[in-house]
Design an enzyme around this catalytic site. Structure first.
Site, PDB file in Angstrom:
ATOM      1  CG  ASP A 286      -2.090  -1.119   1.246  1.00 28.11           C
ATOM      2  OD1 ASP A 286      -2.137  -1.721   0.043  1.00 28.11           O
ATOM      3  OD2 ASP A 286      -2.262  -1.648   2.223  1.00 28.11           O
TER       4      ASP A 286
ATOM      5  CE  LYS B 165       2.190  -2.455  -4.142  1.00 25.66           C
ATOM      6  NZ  LYS B 165       2.223  -2.171  -2.943  1.00 25.66           N
TER       7      LYS B 165
ATOM      8  N   GLY C  44      -4.350  -4.274  -3.743  1.00 24.87           N
ATOM      9  CA  GLY C  44      -5.451  -3.453  -4.292  1.00 24.87           C
ATOM     10  C   GLY C  44      -4.854  -2.050  -4.524  1.00 24.87           C
ATOM     11  CG  HIS C  45      -1.955  -2.317  -7.050  1.00 22.87           C
ATOM     12  ND1 HIS C  45      -1.048  -2.912  -7.879  1.00 22.87           N
ATOM     13  CD2 HIS C  45      -1.522  -2.698  -5.816  1.00 22.87           C
ATOM     14  CE1 HIS C  45      -0.141  -3.727  -7.139  1.00 22.87           C
ATOM     15  NE2 HIS C  45      -0.668  -3.802  -5.817  1.00 22.87           N
TER      16      HIS C  45
ATOM     17  CD  GLN D  92       0.718  -8.978  -2.679  1.00 18.80           C
ATOM     18  OE1 GLN D  92       1.336  -9.624  -3.241  1.00 18.80           O
ATOM     19  NE2 GLN D  92      -0.406  -8.618  -2.759  1.00 18.80           N
TER      20      GLN D  92
END
Ligand code: GDP
Ligand code: IMO
Ligand code: MG
Length: 428
Positions: free
Chosen positions: A13, A16, A40-41, A224
């Site tokens: 988080d 990225k 979750g991007h 990650q």
């Protein structure tokens, strides 16, 4: 033409998604190399915000081809939902999204086993995202996994699923006392999925290697963060893949000598979702303030993220492992209203000072951070786009990080949106 790899330097988080979206403008291909829908991007521009879990964050640049590599574990339901969302937004996906035929698939029993195992671990639970990631990688390495290519032959698919389910149902029932799953319903679901995913499946390794030969530019997107790496992270409180640089080669099938840039994404402070050691955690009002200012809630699970000061001991370690050639420092604006900012530059361990990041959990749990206090800038820098406009204290903070890590920062992010970014002149 070489590969640039974008890697989370902390516990995920770091931003990225934003940085990959931004850098995608100047590349031909964006390729995800590990993880799954646990990621979750987030990507923002104008008033729009999107969260991607499996599809690479280059998909919103219309000329970019996106690859989901063999190292990713693919949740069929999640990937089809995402494709639908992207199509609904008016973007072409067919022909622009390629999925490796060698990637392993997340099966319903992976989520079931994970849920049961987390419950069984009780106080020792990892705090996973519940997306079936760990059990899917276990099956991959146990050589009992189901791969995307298996969808192409119904008989093979049925045989593999029946065999897997026989074992999984026995574990679910006898070890965890959980409900069993029905094989026919599962096969039906995956056959349906095969029809939908078929146009996207290909030999992505061959595709990428050909593209590299032709001089195309590739951006590899890690999910990650390095401290969640199964080998180098805070084991066992990690994910089950390799977000670190080696994962790029094994997760895409590209030679290491093709990599010439390794971009570490560094959040200007630290966060962590799930359980496990976090030396600089602020389990107090200061941590709550960081969470509120940075909207630190998981993009995948919505869980509040644990927050704390920047940990340069941990960062020097992840920089060493990955060989960061440059840094992108994100969320600097979140520190806007502080009069002073702490950074951890050493740990105190059993009465001795060290700058080594401990490799075992029990030592790390005892590490007491040693802080240097830097002056804050105490004014809002949200949305600033030039380095010169930053207050001197903010520039000093950036310099302190780069100097300590001996890696230049090429990008500074001052807000969630694409346009809220400072590109440092020496890299332009
Ligand atoms: P990722 O998993 O590394 O892609 O990061 P996430 O998307 O899970 O979390 C980063 C969060 O911070 C998202 O909500 C982004 O929109 C947001 N974000 C990214 N960069 C910045 C920034 O520079 N400032 C602020 N305030 N928010 C940012
Ligand atoms: P992105 O790509 C932050 C964490 C989980 C848990 C541990 C193991 O958005 O940075 P898993 O479901 O992978 O078996 O959970 O890893 N985790 C993440 N934390 N960002 C992520 O991805 C994460 N993916 C997994 O919270 O602690
Ligand atoms: Mg995320």
């Amino acid at each position: 033409m070489p590969i640039s790899v974008v890697i989370g330097s902390q516990w995920g988080d770091e931003g990225k998604g934003k940085i990959v979206d931004l850098l995608s403008e100047n590349v031909d291909i964006v390729a995800r190399y590990q993880g799954g829908a646990n990621a979750g991007h987030t990507i923002c521009w104008g008033d729009e915000t999107f969260v991607l879990h499996l599809v690479p964050s280059g998909i919103f640049q219309k000329d970019v081809t996106c690859v989901i590599g063999n190292g990713v574990v693919i949740d069929p339901v999640a990937v089809m939902e995402e494709i639908r969302m992207i199509k609904d937004l008016g973007y072409d996906v067919e022909g622009r999204l390629l999925i490796s035929h060698n990637a392993h698939m997340i099966m319903p029993y992976h989520k079931k086993v994970e849920e049961a195992r987390e419950r069984w671990r009780d106080a020792g639970a990892i705090g996973t995202t519940g997306r079936g990631i760990g059990p899917a990688y276990v099956d991959k390495f146990a050589r009992t996994g189901v791969r995307v290519v298996d969808l192409l032959d119904r008989d093979v698919l049925r045989r593999k699923m029946e065999l897997a389910l026989e074992e999984k149902n026995s574990i679910l029932k006898n070890v965890y006392g959980a409900d069993e799953l029905d094989v026919d319903a599962m096969i039906e679901e995956y056959v349906e999925f095969d029809k939908q995913i078929d146009p996207y499946i290909t030999d992505t390794t061959q595709y990428l290697c050909n593209a590299l030969k032709e001089g195309q530019r590739v951006l590899a997107e890690g999910a990650q963060g390095s401290l969640l790496d199964v080998d180098f992270g805070t084991y066992p409180f990690v994910t089950s893949s390799h977000p670190t640089v080696g994962g790029c080669c094994t997760g895409l099938g590209v030679p290491p000598m093709e990599i010439d840039r390794v971009i570490g994404i560094v959040k200007a402070y630290c966060t962590r979702v799930g359980n496990g050691p976090f030396p600089t955690e602020l389990d107090n009002a200061a941590g709550d303030e960081l969470r509120a200012a940075g909207h630190e809630f998981g993009a995948t699970t919505g869980r509040p993220r644990r927050c704390g000061w920047l940990d340069l001991v941990a960062l020097r370690y992840t920089s060493m492992i990955n060989g960061f050639t440059e840094l992108a420092i994100t969320k600097l604006d979140v520190l806007s209203n502080l009069t002073e900012i702490k950074v951890c530059t050493a740990y105190e361990l059993d009465g001795r000072r060290t700058q080594r990041f401990p490799s075992d959990l029990h030592t790390l749990e005892r590490a007491v951070p040693v802080y240097e206090t830097l002056p804050g800038w105490n004014r809002d820098i949200s949305g600033i786009t030039s380095y010169e406009q930053l207050p001197a204290e903010a520039r000093d903070y950036l310099d302190f990080i780069s100097h300590f890590l001996e890696v230049p920062s090429i990008i500074v992010s001052s807000g969630p949106k694409r346009e809220e970014t400072i590109l440092r002149s020496h890299t332009a």
